[in-house]
Scaffold this motif. Structure first.
Motif, PDB file in Angstrom:
ATOM      1  N   ASN A   6       0.844  -1.181   0.000  1.00 31.85           N
ATOM      2  CA  ASN A   6       0.000   0.000   0.000  1.00 31.85           C
ATOM      3  C   ASN A   6       0.885   1.237   0.000  1.00 31.85           C
ATOM      4  O   ASN A   6       1.805   1.330   0.785  1.00 31.85           O
ATOM      5  CB  ASN A   6      -0.855  -0.050   1.269  1.00 31.85           C
ATOM      6  N   LEU A   7       0.592   2.196  -0.866  1.00 29.83           N
ATOM      7  CA  LEU A   7       1.415   3.393  -0.954  1.00 29.83           C
ATOM      8  C   LEU A   7       0.690   4.630  -0.463  1.00 29.83           C
ATOM      9  O   LEU A   7       1.092   5.742  -0.759  1.00 29.83           O
ATOM     10  CB  LEU A   7       1.876   3.600  -2.402  1.00 29.83           C
ATOM     11  N   ARG A   8      -0.407   4.453   0.324  1.00 30.44           N
ATOM     12  CA  ARG A   8      -1.106   5.611   0.859  1.00 30.44           C
ATOM     13  C   ARG A   8      -0.208   6.355   1.828  1.00 30.44           C
ATOM     14  O   ARG A   8       0.682   5.778   2.436  1.00 30.44           O
ATOM     15  CB  ARG A   8      -2.375   5.189   1.593  1.00 30.44           C
ATOM     16  N   TRP A  83      -4.004 -16.294   8.497  1.00 35.43           N
ATOM     17  CA  TRP A  83      -3.515 -15.075   7.876  1.00 35.43           C
ATOM     18  C   TRP A  83      -3.628 -13.942   8.881  1.00 35.43           C
ATOM     19  O   TRP A  83      -4.659 -13.791   9.538  1.00 35.43           O
ATOM     20  CB  TRP A  83      -4.322 -14.751   6.622  1.00 35.43           C
ATOM     21  N   VAL A  84      -2.568 -13.163   9.013  1.00 35.15           N
ATOM     22  CA  VAL A  84      -2.587 -11.984   9.874  1.00 35.15           C
ATOM     23  C   VAL A  84      -2.690 -10.787   8.947  1.00 35.15           C
ATOM     24  O   VAL A  84      -1.775 -10.488   8.180  1.00 35.15           O
ATOM     25  CB  VAL A  84      -1.327 -11.901  10.763  1.00 35.15           C
ATOM     26  N   ASN A  85      -3.840 -10.136   9.006  1.00 32.76           N
ATOM     27  CA  ASN A  85      -4.146  -9.040   8.086  1.00 32.76           C
ATOM     28  C   ASN A  85      -3.850  -7.705   8.778  1.00 32.76           C
ATOM     29  O   ASN A  85      -4.536  -7.306   9.705  1.00 32.76           O
ATOM     30  CB  ASN A  85      -5.615  -9.122   7.670  1.00 32.76           C
ATOM     31  N   ALA A  86      -2.826  -7.019   8.297  1.00 29.57           N
ATOM     32  CA  ALA A  86      -2.419  -5.724   8.857  1.00 29.57           C
ATOM     33  C   ALA A  86      -2.717  -4.601   7.865  1.00 29.57           C
ATOM     34  O   ALA A  86      -2.016  -3.597   7.821  1.00 29.57           O
ATOM     35  CB  ALA A  86      -0.940  -5.758   9.209  1.00 29.57           C
ATOM     36  N   THR A  87      -3.764  -4.766   7.069  1.00 33.43           N
ATOM     37  CA  THR A  87      -4.112  -3.781   6.057  1.00 33.43           C
ATOM     38  C   THR A  87      -4.502  -2.442   6.668  1.00 33.43           C
ATOM     39  O   THR A  87      -4.156  -1.389   6.142  1.00 33.43           O
ATOM     40  CB  THR A  87      -5.268  -4.310   5.176  1.00 33.43           C
ATOM     41  N   LYS A  88      -5.208  -2.493   7.789  1.00 33.78           N
ATOM     42  CA  LYS A  88      -5.664  -1.257   8.422  1.00 33.78           C
ATOM     43  C   LYS A  88      -4.469  -0.394   8.809  1.00 33.78           C
ATOM     44  O   LYS A  88      -3.556  -0.849   9.503  1.00 33.78           O
ATOM     45  CB  LYS A  88      -6.503  -1.576   9.653  1.00 33.78           C
ATOM     46  N   GLU A  89      -4.479   0.833   8.348  1.00 32.67           N
ATOM     47  CA  GLU A  89      -3.407   1.788   8.644  1.00 32.67           C
ATOM     48  C   GLU A  89      -3.346   2.021  10.154  1.00 32.67           C
ATOM     49  O   GLU A  89      -4.362   2.292  10.793  1.00 32.67           O
ATOM     50  CB  GLU A  89      -3.704   3.095   7.912  1.00 32.67           C
ATOM     51  N   ASP A  90      -2.156   1.844  10.745  1.00 26.24           N
ATOM     52  CA  ASP A  90      -1.999   2.042  12.186  1.00 26.24           C
ATOM     53  C   ASP A  90      -0.594   2.556  12.469  1.00 26.24           C
ATOM     54  O   ASP A  90       0.130   2.938  11.569  1.00 26.24           O
ATOM     55  CB  ASP A  90      -2.310   0.759  12.955  1.00 26.24           C
ATOM     56  N   ASP A  91      -0.212   2.537  13.724  1.00 27.03           N
ATOM     57  CA  ASP A  91       1.077   3.088  14.131  1.00 27.03           C
ATOM     58  C   ASP A  91       2.153   2.026  14.326  1.00 27.03           C
ATOM     59  O   ASP A  91       3.113   2.256  15.042  1.00 27.03           O
ATOM     60  CB  ASP A  91       0.908   3.870  15.443  1.00 27.03           C
TER      61      ASP A  91
END
Length: 181
Positions: A6-8, A83-91
């Motif tokens: 992701n490049l956001r 699967w560990v989904n870390a898609t959500k933008e966090d710190d």
């Protein structure tokens, strides 16, 4: 396994995570990595065997690979594929560690904590201050691993231009010829 990078733009509040990293005596920071988007860098030297950071996200029993814009880590935990989904933008830093299949400087280790899988990145060698933290994502058709060599040739015999990409020449007429660059 990371499905898509992701490049956001990342929000700038990393204070909470920095405090957690500082407790371990490690300092990390994020900056743009050439050709890879955001990456994680060592703010100080890290010794081989030291914990770097965790990969944190929602544990799922189904592969979210069909979703767009995902950061997904595939693991085997207690004989089960998860699967560990870390898609959500966090710190957190772990989700932004980039691939390096030729010279990684860390590896991911899965362990159990309170009955749940946890992933921690551990240094496999000495990591210098300001060096990018990278690990081998494993086998996969990752587009950034493909060596693309472009070569433009003008042929007086065929009176056309050709473009070479990897081992194949694409002729002006659309035909392909196999070559070895």
């Amino acid at each position: 396994m990371v499905v898509n990078m992701n490049l956001r733009k990342r929000k700038q509040s990393w204070k909470e995570n920095e405090e957690e990293i500082d407790k371990n005596g490690l300092h990390l920071y994020i900056k743009t990595s050439t050709g890879k988007g955001r990456g994680v860098y060592a703010g100080k030297a890290i010794e081989a065997g030291e914990d770097i950071c965790r990969y944190q996200g929602m544990v799922q029993e189904t592969d979210p690979a069909d979703e767009d814009d995902t950061y997904v880590f595939e693991i085997n935990f207690k004989g089960k594929k998860l699967w560990v989904n870390a898609t959500k933008e966090d710190d957190t830093f772990g989700r932004l560690i980039n691939d390096n299949h030729k010279n990684p400087n860390c590896r991911a280790k899965v362990f159990e904590s309170d009955g749940q899988p946890q992933i921690v990145f551990k240094a496999t060698r000495y990591i210098q201050k300001d060096e990018e933290i990278c690990y081998n994502y494993g086998p996969g058709p990752y587009p950034w691993r493909t060596k693309v060599v472009s070569l433009y040739i003008f042929s007086t015999e065929r009176r056309c231009c050709m473009a070479a990409h990897n081992r194949f020449l694409k002729m002006k007429d659309g035909s392909m010829e196999d070559i070895n660059l």
